[in-house]
Design a protein around this motif. Structure first.
Motif, PDB file in Angstrom:
ATOM      1  N   PRO A   1       0.826  -1.215   0.000  1.00  0.00           N
ATOM      2  CA  PRO A   1       0.000   0.000   0.000  1.00  0.00           C
ATOM      3  C   PRO A   1       0.859   1.264   0.000  1.00  0.00           C
ATOM      4  O   PRO A   1       2.005   1.268   0.470  1.00  0.00           O
ATOM      5  N   ALA A   2       0.297   2.346  -0.510  1.00  0.00           N
ATOM      6  CA  ALA A   2       1.049   3.592  -0.679  1.00  0.00           C
ATOM      7  C   ALA A   2       1.586   4.117   0.644  1.00  0.00           C
ATOM      8  O   ALA A   2       2.758   4.477   0.767  1.00  0.00           O
ATOM      9  N   ILE A   3       0.721   4.165   1.652  1.00  0.00           N
ATOM     10  CA  ILE A   3       1.143   4.712   2.942  1.00  0.00           C
ATOM     11  C   ILE A   3       2.202   3.838   3.587  1.00  0.00           C
ATOM     12  O   ILE A   3       3.097   4.336   4.303  1.00  0.00           O
ATOM     13  N   ALA A   4       2.160   2.524   3.324  1.00  0.00           N
ATOM     14  CA  ALA A   4       3.158   1.617   3.892  1.00  0.00           C
ATOM     15  C   ALA A   4       4.523   1.833   3.250  1.00  0.00           C
ATOM     16  O   ALA A   4       5.563   1.729   3.921  1.00  0.00           O
ATOM     17  N   LYS A   5       4.532   2.154   1.954  1.00  0.00           N
ATOM     18  CA  LYS A   5       5.811   2.432   1.288  1.00  0.00           C
ATOM     19  C   LYS A   5       6.519   3.609   1.943  1.00  0.00           C
ATOM     20  O   LYS A   5       7.697   3.546   2.285  1.00  0.00           O
ATOM     21  N   VAL A   6       5.767   4.684   2.108  1.00  0.00           N
ATOM     22  CA  VAL A   6       6.352   5.883   2.720  1.00  0.00           C
ATOM     23  C   VAL A   6       6.765   5.593   4.157  1.00  0.00           C
ATOM     24  O   VAL A   6       7.841   5.995   4.617  1.00  0.00           O
ATOM     25  N   GLY A   7       5.923   4.862   4.889  1.00  0.00           N
ATOM     26  CA  GLY A   7       6.209   4.562   6.280  1.00  0.00           C
ATOM     27  C   GLY A   7       7.470   3.733   6.449  1.00  0.00           C
ATOM     28  O   GLY A   7       8.256   3.966   7.378  1.00  0.00           O
ATOM     29  N   MET A   8       7.692   2.784   5.539  1.00  0.00           N
ATOM     30  CA  MET A   8       8.887   1.942   5.645  1.00  0.00           C
ATOM     31  C   MET A   8      10.158   2.766   5.454  1.00  0.00           C
ATOM     32  O   MET A   8      11.138   2.600   6.181  1.00  0.00           O
ATOM     33  N   VAL A   9      10.140   3.660   4.456  1.00  0.00           N
ATOM     34  CA  VAL A   9      11.346   4.455   4.193  1.00  0.00           C
ATOM     35  C   VAL A   9      11.606   5.415   5.348  1.00  0.00           C
ATOM     36  O   VAL A   9      12.755   5.582   5.789  1.00  0.00           O
ATOM     37  N   VAL A  10      10.552   6.048   5.858  1.00  0.00           N
ATOM     38  CA  VAL A  10      10.723   6.959   6.994  1.00  0.00           C
ATOM     39  C   VAL A  10      11.199   6.198   8.232  1.00  0.00           C
ATOM     40  O   VAL A  10      12.056   6.690   8.988  1.00  0.00           O
ATOM     41  N   LEU A  11      10.661   4.988   8.445  1.00  0.00           N
ATOM     42  CA  LEU A  11      11.098   4.173   9.578  1.00  0.00           C
ATOM     43  C   LEU A  11      12.574   3.819   9.461  1.00  0.00           C
ATOM     44  O   LEU A  11      13.323   3.892  10.450  1.00  0.00           O
ATOM     45  N   LEU A  12      13.025   3.463   8.251  1.00  0.00           N
ATOM     46  CA  LEU A  12      14.439   3.168   8.038  1.00  0.00           C
ATOM     47  C   LEU A  12      15.304   4.393   8.340  1.00  0.00           C
ATOM     48  O   LEU A  12      16.378   4.280   8.933  1.00  0.00           O
ATOM     49  N   MET A  13      14.817   5.554   7.944  1.00  0.00           N
ATOM     50  CA  MET A  13      15.567   6.777   8.211  1.00  0.00           C
ATOM     51  C   MET A  13      15.788   6.957   9.707  1.00  0.00           C
ATOM     52  O   MET A  13      16.923   7.191  10.161  1.00  0.00           O
ATOM     53  N   TRP A  14      14.731   6.825  10.501  1.00  0.00           N
ATOM     54  CA  TRP A  14      14.851   7.014  11.946  1.00  0.00           C
ATOM     55  C   TRP A  14      15.649   5.906  12.597  1.00  0.00           C
ATOM     56  O   TRP A  14      16.351   6.130  13.598  1.00  0.00           O
ATOM     57  N   ILE A  15      15.576   4.692  12.044  1.00  0.00           N
ATOM     58  CA  ILE A  15      16.382   3.595  12.584  1.00  0.00           C
ATOM     59  C   ILE A  15      17.869   3.922  12.460  1.00  0.00           C
ATOM     60  O   ILE A  15      18.659   3.733  13.396  1.00  0.00           O
ATOM     61  N   PHE A  16      18.263   4.447  11.299  1.00  0.00           N
ATOM     62  CA  PHE A  16      19.673   4.776  11.098  1.00  0.00           C
ATOM     63  C   PHE A  16      20.109   5.921  12.005  1.00  0.00           C
ATOM     64  O   PHE A  16      21.234   5.902  12.541  1.00  0.00           O
ATOM     65  N   TYR A  17      19.250   6.922  12.199  1.00  0.00           N
ATOM     66  CA  TYR A  17      19.621   8.030  13.083  1.00  0.00           C
ATOM     67  C   TYR A  17      19.728   7.563  14.544  1.00  0.00           C
ATOM     68  O   TYR A  17      20.610   8.023  15.287  1.00  0.00           O
ATOM     69  N   VAL A  18      18.836   6.664  14.955  1.00  0.00           N
ATOM     70  CA  VAL A  18      18.909   6.124  16.318  1.00  0.00           C
ATOM     71  C   VAL A  18      20.168   5.286  16.488  1.00  0.00           C
ATOM     72  O   VAL A  18      20.860   5.364  17.516  1.00  0.00           O
ATOM     73  N   LEU A  19      20.497   4.480  15.463  1.00  0.00           N
ATOM     74  CA  LEU A  19      21.729   3.699  15.517  1.00  0.00           C
ATOM     75  C   LEU A  19      22.957   4.611  15.598  1.00  0.00           C
ATOM     76  O   LEU A  19      23.917   4.309  16.325  1.00  0.00           O
ATOM     77  N   ALA A  20      22.917   5.728  14.890  1.00  0.00           N
ATOM     78  CA  ALA A  20      24.033   6.681  14.953  1.00  0.00           C
ATOM     79  C   ALA A  20      24.175   7.258  16.357  1.00  0.00           C
ATOM     80  O   ALA A  20      25.295   7.424  16.868  1.00  0.00           O
ATOM     81  N   HIS A  21      23.032   7.551  17.000  1.00  0.00           N
ATOM     82  CA  HIS A  21      23.066   8.105  18.356  1.00  0.00           C
ATOM     83  C   HIS A  21      23.709   7.120  19.334  1.00  0.00           C
ATOM     84  O   HIS A  21      24.618   7.480  20.094  1.00  0.00           O
ATOM     85  N   PHE A  22      23.253   5.874  19.300  1.00  0.00           N
ATOM     86  CA  PHE A  22      23.805   4.888  20.232  1.00  0.00           C
ATOM     87  C   PHE A  22      25.230   4.474  19.839  1.00  0.00           C
ATOM     88  O   PHE A  22      26.026   4.098  20.702  1.00  0.00           O
ATOM     89  N   SER A  23      25.535   4.532  18.542  1.00  0.00           N
ATOM     90  CA  SER A  23      26.899   4.238  18.121  1.00  0.00           C
ATOM     91  C   SER A  23      27.873   5.244  18.704  1.00  0.00           C
ATOM     92  O   SER A  23      28.984   4.878  19.097  1.00  0.00           O
ATOM     93  N   GLU A  24      27.453   6.498  18.776  1.00  0.00           N
ATOM     94  CA  GLU A  24      28.314   7.529  19.359  1.00  0.00           C
ATOM     95  C   GLU A  24      28.381   7.405  20.879  1.00  0.00           C
ATOM     96  O   GLU A  24      29.447   7.601  21.480  1.00  0.00           O
ATOM     97  N   LYS A  25      27.264   7.064  21.513  1.00  0.00           N
ATOM     98  CA  LYS A  25      27.235   6.971  22.970  1.00  0.00           C
ATOM     99  C   LYS A  25      27.933   5.725  23.487  1.00  0.00           C
ATOM    100  O   LYS A  25      28.659   5.766  24.488  1.00  0.00           O
ATOM    101  N   LYS A  26      27.729   4.604  22.797  1.00  0.00           N
ATOM    102  CA  LYS A  26      28.266   3.322  23.265  1.00  0.00           C
ATOM    103  C   LYS A  26      29.581   2.936  22.606  1.00  0.00           C
ATOM    104  O   LYS A  26      30.132   1.874  22.905  1.00  0.00           O
ATOM    105  N   HIS A  27      30.069   3.773  21.710  1.00  0.00           N
ATOM    106  CA  HIS A  27      31.367   3.577  21.082  1.00  0.00           C
ATOM    107  C   HIS A  27      31.444   2.265  20.301  1.00  0.00           C
ATOM    108  O   HIS A  27      32.331   1.443  20.500  1.00  0.00           O
ATOM    109  N   PHE A  28      30.499   2.077  19.392  1.00  0.00           N
ATOM    110  CA  PHE A  28      30.582   0.947  18.472  1.00  0.00           C
ATOM    111  C   PHE A  28      30.256   1.452  17.069  1.00  0.00           C
ATOM    112  O   PHE A  28      29.473   2.373  16.881  1.00  0.00           O
ATOM    113  N   GLY A  29      30.880   0.816  16.073  1.00  0.00           N
ATOM    114  CA  GLY A  29      30.628   1.208  14.697  1.00  0.00           C
ATOM    115  C   GLY A  29      31.119   2.626  14.403  1.00  0.00           C
ATOM    116  O   GLY A  29      31.945   3.205  15.111  1.00  0.00           O
ATOM    117  N   HIS A  30      30.587   3.199  13.336  1.00  0.00           N
ATOM    118  CA  HIS A  30      30.942   4.548  12.899  1.00  0.00           C
ATOM    119  C   HIS A  30      29.661   5.377  12.807  1.00  0.00           C
ATOM    120  O   HIS A  30      28.851   5.165  11.900  1.00  0.00           O
TER     121      HIS A  30
END
Length: 390
Positions: free
Chosen positions: A64-93
């Motif tokens: 469905p159309a709304i699900a397409k947009v929701g998946m991409v936006v969810l991926l965006m926030w997942i990466f930003y959250v991973l970046a936050h914890f990567s900086e705080k917990k000192h893992f990854g880049h």
């Protein structure tokens, strides 16, 4: 650890005493250790991500159309959250996760436009990516976002060039100028300066101007920035001015030597005005950054383009290349830029005048002999000067 080996080496050489070594060791021991993800876990995550993206791509039309947009936006926030914890917990880049989040932000705009038939052919998406990249840079101050902002800015200039309006053009210049003046590091100033240079070329399409001298006018206008930036920034940007000016002179030489139709719109009043502007740039460079006095030569290009044989342009390009090398050598300045410029000028002159008349090896042999002679003269003058000082 590397620092322990260095510490032992410094102590053995007597560079530090025992007390200093203990303080350094205590400081390094207290530093948080960066956690590394196991290699097999990383490979497994990559394959899992590929499997998920493959499944989504295979069933994209059925989602469905709304699900397409929701998946991409969810991926965006997942990466930003991973970046936050990567900086705080000192893992990854963290910067990699933020770049992926930025990419997903652009993908969400494209998917939204295509899904709801909003259209993505205009400059809306490049503008959003441009502003977002600049915001990322000011928040996290990483060079990667400088590159992303530059790419987005180039996309705006190229995608909007056929139908860009005056208001959008002025807005782009205003945003880029703000980015230029608010930035403190060299690469950011260089990228923003290049975007300002590119925006000047849009004058051709905005006002439907056929003048071939627009690139030189743009470069002359940008010299006004020298009045508004500190001395250290002037020294940073001066090689960029010289490179662009040299490229413009070589391009005009190549086009004038091979074509008669490209300069049909050239007028004498504009050539006179360009010469006056070149004199003003010469005076400005004399008081602000004397290395840029070479740009004053470009003010004479308007007159030299009336010569269909392009001999005047060839002579000026040759003389400026040789003069730059001689002066740089006498002032102990780097010669790499001058040598590259000299070689390119020789090649262009060869293509214009000697391609069918003279063997290439003989032509470059003459250029090499000329350089050797000039180097010998410069060396002799330098020895004579050193002898007089002694």
């Amino acid at each position: 650890m590397e620092w322990e080996r260095k510490l032992a080496q410094w102590r053995a050489e007597g560079l530090i005493d025992q007390e200093t070594a203990e303080r350094i060791q205590a400081f390094e021991t207290r530093q948080p250790k960066k956690r590394k993800l196991p290699l097999l876990l990383i490979i497994g995550l990559i394959f899992f991500a590929l499997a998920v993206f493959s499944f989504i791509a295979a069933n994209w039309q059925a989602i469905p159309a709304i699900a397409k947009v929701g998946m991409v936006v969810l991926l965006m926030w997942i990466f930003y959250v991973l970046a936050h914890f990567s900086e705080k917990k000192h893992f990854g880049h963290p910067v990699i996760f933020r770049i992926l989040g930025y990419v997903m932000f652009g993908a969400s705009l494209v998917v939204t436009g295509q899904t709801f038939h909003l259209g993505t052919g205009s400059s809306i998406v490049p503008w959003a990516l441009f502003i977002a990249a600049i915001a990322h840079f000011f928040i996290w101050r990483h060079a990667a976002f400088t590159v992303l902002a530059f790419i987005s800015g180039i996309t705006i200039l190229t995608s909007a060039a056929p139908g860009i309006g005056l208001i959008e053009w002025l807005l782009f210049i205003a945003v880029t100028l703000a980015w230029f003046f608010l930035s403190k590091d060299g690469p950011t100033m260089i990228f923003s300066w290049l975007l300002l240079l590119g925006s000047g070329f849009l004058v051709w399409s905005i006002w439907d101007i056929d003048s071939p001298l627009v690139p030189i006018w743009t470069l002359f206008v940008l010299t006004l920035l020298l009045l508004l930036i500190p001395k250290d920034k002037q020294k940073l940007l001066s090689p960029l001015y010289l490179i662009v000016g040299g490229i413009q002179l070589i391009v005009f030489l190549a086009i004038r030597g091979e074509s008669d139709m490209a300069f049909a719109e050239l007028t004498m009043p504009e050539s006179i005005a360009l010469a006056a502007a070149g004199a003003a740039v010469l005076a400005l460079a004399y008081f602000r950054e004397r290395h840029l006095m070479w740009l004053g030569v470009l003010g004479l290009v308007g007159f030299m383009l009336f010569d269909e044989t392009a001999i005047a342009l060839a002579i000026v390009a040759e003389l400026t290349a040789l003069a730059y090398l001689i002066i740089a050598q006498r002032q102990d300045q780097p010669l790499a830029l001058g040598f590259v410029y000299f070689i390119v000028v020789q090649f262009v002159i060869y293509v214009i005048y000697a391609w069918e008349r003279l063997d290439m090896s003989l032509f470059f042999l003459i250029g090499a002999i000329l350089l050797f002679v000039l180097s010998g003269i410069a060396w002799w003058l330098n020895r004579k000067k050193e002898g007089a000082v002694t």
